[in-house]
Design a protein around this motif. Structure first.
Motif, PDB file in Angstrom:
ATOM      1  N   SER A   4       1.049  -1.193   0.177  1.00  0.00           N
ATOM      2  CA  SER A   4      -0.037   0.194   0.013  1.00  0.00           C
ATOM      3  C   SER A   4       0.807   1.483  -0.107  1.00  0.00           C
ATOM      4  O   SER A   4       0.363   2.272  -0.758  1.00  0.00           O
ATOM      5  CB  SER A   4      -0.989  -0.050   1.142  1.00  0.00           C
ATOM      6  OG  SER A   4      -0.188  -0.165   2.507  1.00  0.00           O
ATOM      7  N   GLU A   5       1.845   1.315   0.697  1.00  0.00           N
ATOM      8  CA  GLU A   5       2.881   2.571   0.745  1.00  0.00           C
ATOM      9  C   GLU A   5       3.263   2.972  -0.612  1.00  0.00           C
ATOM     10  O   GLU A   5       3.475   3.975  -1.145  1.00  0.00           O
ATOM     11  CB  GLU A   5       3.886   2.184   1.858  1.00  0.00           C
ATOM     12  CG  GLU A   5       3.518   2.489   3.280  1.00  0.00           C
ATOM     13  CD  GLU A   5       3.263   1.009   3.824  1.00  0.00           C
ATOM     14  OE1 GLU A   5       3.132   0.155   3.049  1.00  0.00           O
ATOM     15  OE2 GLU A   5       2.999   0.903   4.966  1.00  0.00           O
ATOM     16  N   LEU A   6       3.894   1.737  -1.349  1.00  0.00           N
ATOM     17  CA  LEU A   6       4.348   1.900  -2.730  1.00  0.00           C
ATOM     18  C   LEU A   6       3.245   2.274  -3.644  1.00  0.00           C
ATOM     19  O   LEU A   6       3.577   3.171  -4.538  1.00  0.00           O
ATOM     20  CB  LEU A   6       5.248   0.522  -3.001  1.00  0.00           C
ATOM     21  CG  LEU A   6       5.702   0.558  -4.538  1.00  0.00           C
ATOM     22  CD1 LEU A   6       6.730   2.017  -4.631  1.00  0.00           C
ATOM     23  CD2 LEU A   6       6.341  -0.576  -4.714  1.00  0.00           C
ATOM     24  N   LYS A   7       2.150   1.584  -3.721  1.00  0.00           N
ATOM     25  CA  LYS A   7       1.092   2.160  -4.596  1.00  0.00           C
ATOM     26  C   LYS A   7       0.488   3.722  -4.240  1.00  0.00           C
ATOM     27  O   LYS A   7       0.434   4.370  -5.278  1.00  0.00           O
ATOM     28  CB  LYS A   7      -0.036   1.146  -4.206  1.00  0.00           C
ATOM     29  CG  LYS A   7      -1.235   1.363  -5.124  1.00  0.00           C
ATOM     30  CD  LYS A   7      -2.526   0.418  -4.803  1.00  0.00           C
ATOM     31  CE  LYS A   7      -3.570   0.601  -5.556  1.00  0.00           C
ATOM     32  NZ  LYS A   7      -4.762   0.143  -5.302  1.00  0.00           N
ATOM     33  N   LEU A   8       0.593   3.818  -2.919  1.00  0.00           N
ATOM     34  CA  LEU A   8       0.157   5.338  -2.832  1.00  0.00           C
ATOM     35  C   LEU A   8       1.310   6.399  -3.323  1.00  0.00           C
ATOM     36  O   LEU A   8       1.030   7.301  -3.988  1.00  0.00           O
ATOM     37  CB  LEU A   8      -0.006   5.592  -1.442  1.00  0.00           C
ATOM     38  CG  LEU A   8      -1.323   5.137  -0.740  1.00  0.00           C
ATOM     39  CD1 LEU A   8      -1.022   5.133   0.859  1.00  0.00           C
ATOM     40  CD2 LEU A   8      -2.471   5.688  -1.146  1.00  0.00           C
ATOM     41  N   ALA A   9       2.452   5.870  -3.211  1.00  0.00           N
ATOM     42  CA  ALA A   9       3.667   6.858  -3.555  1.00  0.00           C
ATOM     43  C   ALA A   9       3.710   6.919  -4.970  1.00  0.00           C
ATOM     44  O   ALA A   9       4.021   8.029  -5.515  1.00  0.00           O
ATOM     45  CB  ALA A   9       4.875   6.419  -2.978  1.00  0.00           C
ATOM     46  N   LEU A  10       3.379   5.747  -5.741  1.00  0.00           N
ATOM     47  CA  LEU A  10       3.508   5.824  -7.290  1.00  0.00           C
ATOM     48  C   LEU A  10       2.077   6.430  -7.794  1.00  0.00           C
ATOM     49  O   LEU A  10       2.103   6.908  -8.965  1.00  0.00           O
ATOM     50  CB  LEU A  10       3.487   4.482  -7.664  1.00  0.00           C
ATOM     51  CG  LEU A  10       4.892   3.765  -7.449  1.00  0.00           C
ATOM     52  CD1 LEU A  10       4.897   2.258  -8.003  1.00  0.00           C
ATOM     53  CD2 LEU A  10       6.310   4.692  -7.992  1.00  0.00           C
ATOM     54  N   THR A  11       1.000   6.563  -7.134  1.00  0.00           N
ATOM     55  CA  THR A  11      -0.216   6.833  -7.734  1.00  0.00           C
ATOM     56  C   THR A  11      -0.809   8.255  -7.105  1.00  0.00           C
ATOM     57  O   THR A  11      -1.618   8.767  -7.837  1.00  0.00           O
ATOM     58  CB  THR A  11      -1.441   6.081  -7.541  1.00  0.00           C
ATOM     59  OG1 THR A  11      -1.736   5.642  -6.144  1.00  0.00           O
ATOM     60  CG2 THR A  11      -1.051   4.671  -8.256  1.00  0.00           C
ATOM     61  N   GLU A  12      -0.351   8.538  -6.097  1.00  0.00           N
ATOM     62  CA  GLU A  12      -0.734   9.999  -5.519  1.00  0.00           C
ATOM     63  C   GLU A  12       0.386  10.998  -5.245  1.00  0.00           C
ATOM     64  O   GLU A  12       1.584  10.689  -5.222  1.00  0.00           O
ATOM     65  CB  GLU A  12      -1.441   9.806  -4.091  1.00  0.00           C
ATOM     66  CG  GLU A  12      -2.604   8.916  -4.280  1.00  0.00           C
ATOM     67  CD  GLU A  12      -3.399   8.612  -2.724  1.00  0.00           C
ATOM     68  OE1 GLU A  12      -3.020   9.531  -1.899  1.00  0.00           O
ATOM     69  OE2 GLU A  12      -4.359   7.736  -2.759  1.00  0.00           O
TER      70      GLU A  12
END
Length: 101
Positions: A4-12
């Protein structure tokens, strides 16, 4: 490290992530895992490896906000992930020595 941390950093744009609060260790006796359980992390790490290798240099510069450490980058997440893997490997290696596995 949860995805989730990586996904957030890449998409937001500069998302604030939740720090991981590790629960205490197991309260039951540690036993040698069966082979199917021991192979499970390999699948997860293979997927992680593919994801990390697919990133472009600009992805590693993306910023996220850690509540305790302030502004960090995806590059920092990779550093933490690598350190964490080595940390767990050391735990397992020492346990194997101690138990004679």
């Amino acid at each position: 490290m949860p995805t989730s941390e990586l996904k957030l950093a890449l998409t937001e744009n500069k998302p604030t992530i939740k720090p991981y609060n590790e629960p205490p260790g197991p309260s039951w006796p540690i036993q040698r895992p069966d082979r199917s359980f021991a192979d499970a992390p390999g699948f997860v790490h293979t997927r992680w490896d593919r994801l990390w290798r697919s990133l472009k240099p600009e992805h590693f510069a993306r910023v996220l906000i850690h509540p305790e450490h302030g502004e960090r980058t995806v590059d920092w997440l990779l550093f933490i992930y690598e350190w964490h893997g080595k940390h767990h490997t050391a735990h397992v290696t020492e346990l194997r020595k101690k138990k004679g596995w």
